[in-house]
Scaffold this motif. Structure first.
Motif, mmCIF file in Angstrom:
data_model
loop_
_atom_site.group_PDB
_atom_site.id
_atom_site.type_symbol
_atom_site.label_atom_id
_atom_site.label_comp_id
_atom_site.label_asym_id
_atom_site.label_seq_id
_atom_site.Cartn_x
_atom_site.Cartn_y
_atom_site.Cartn_z
ATOM 1 N N ARG A 36 0.061 -2.459 -0.906
ATOM 2 C CA ARG A 36 0.408 -2.925 0.155
ATOM 3 C C ARG A 36 0.348 -4.555 0.070
ATOM 4 N N CYS A 37 1.021 -5.295 0.758
ATOM 5 C CA CYS A 37 0.898 -6.777 0.841
ATOM 6 C C CYS A 37 0.285 -7.308 1.992
ATOM 7 N N ASN A 38 0.098 -6.364 2.964
ATOM 8 C CA ASN A 38 -0.632 -6.925 4.319
ATOM 9 C C ASN A 38 -0.205 -8.087 4.926
ATOM 10 N N ARG A 43 8.158 -4.367 6.584
ATOM 11 C CA ARG A 43 8.453 -2.907 7.038
ATOM 12 C C ARG A 43 8.115 -1.994 5.766
ATOM 13 N N PHE A 44 7.813 -2.378 4.614
ATOM 14 C CA PHE A 44 7.342 -1.680 3.589
ATOM 15 C C PHE A 44 5.937 -1.180 3.730
ATOM 16 N N CYS A 45 5.076 -1.766 4.460
ATOM 17 C CA CYS A 45 3.788 -1.698 4.556
ATOM 18 C C CYS A 45 3.409 -1.292 5.963
ATOM 19 N N GLU A 46 4.283 -1.067 6.765
ATOM 20 C CA GLU A 46 4.175 -0.765 8.433
ATOM 21 C C GLU A 46 3.125 0.362 8.375
ATOM 22 N N GLY A 52 4.530 0.988 1.093
ATOM 23 C CA GLY A 52 4.274 -0.092 0.277
ATOM 24 C C GLY A 52 4.964 -0.543 -0.654
ATOM 25 N N HIS A 53 4.748 -1.458 -1.580
ATOM 26 C CA HIS A 53 5.670 -1.914 -2.520
ATOM 27 C C HIS A 53 5.486 -1.183 -3.884
ATOM 28 N N GLY A 54 6.687 -1.139 -4.734
ATOM 29 C CA GLY A 54 6.392 -0.485 -5.931
ATOM 30 C C GLY A 54 7.138 0.800 -6.408
HETATM 31 ZN ZN LIG Z 1 4.592 -5.170 2.439
#
Ligand SMILES: [Zn+2]
Length: 114
Positions: A36-38, A43-46, A52-54
């Motif tokens: 998670r990029c915080n 939208r990936f980490c909502e 999350g990413h990856g």
């Molecule tokens: Zn993110």
């Protein structure tokens, strides 16, 4: 008895040659996970929705005392890291074998005392 010592000394020499370049060794193991990029609004980490990413590649290193350090590995360094981890595993394996041979040598030397 003398032969046994020669034999053991020879296999110790061979084991020493199986040691990889020690300058390259890295501890730990590779795993892949989502991160998670915080960043607010990503939208990936909502929360509750995003995954999350990856997955990204992580070098996981056990620091002792139940502490683990997780270091992301960029794709272009992945192969190098994999080789370094293999070199570390190989080093540990060979060291154990050399120690075992030395144990045998120690026993032989003890028997040969006058
Ligand atoms: Zn993110």
């Amino acid at each position: 008895m003398k032969d046994r010592i020669t034999q053991l000394t020879t296999s110790r020499k061979q084991l020493l040659q199986q040691l990889p370049d020690l300058c390259t060794i890295l501890p730990g193991s590779l795993l892949s996970r989502m991160v998670r990029c915080n960043k607010p609004g990503c939208r990936f980490c909502e929360k509750g929705k995003g995954k999350g990413h990856g997955p990204i590649c992580i070098l996981s290193v056990n620091l002792g005392n139940r502490k683990v350090r997780q270091i992301p590995v960029p794709n272009e360094l992945r192969k190098e890291v994999e080789e370094s981890l293999r070199a570390f595993a190989q080093t540990q394996k060979v060291l154990r074998q050399i120690a075992q041979v030395n144990l045998e040598l120690f026993k032989e030397r003890k028997h040969q005392r006058p």
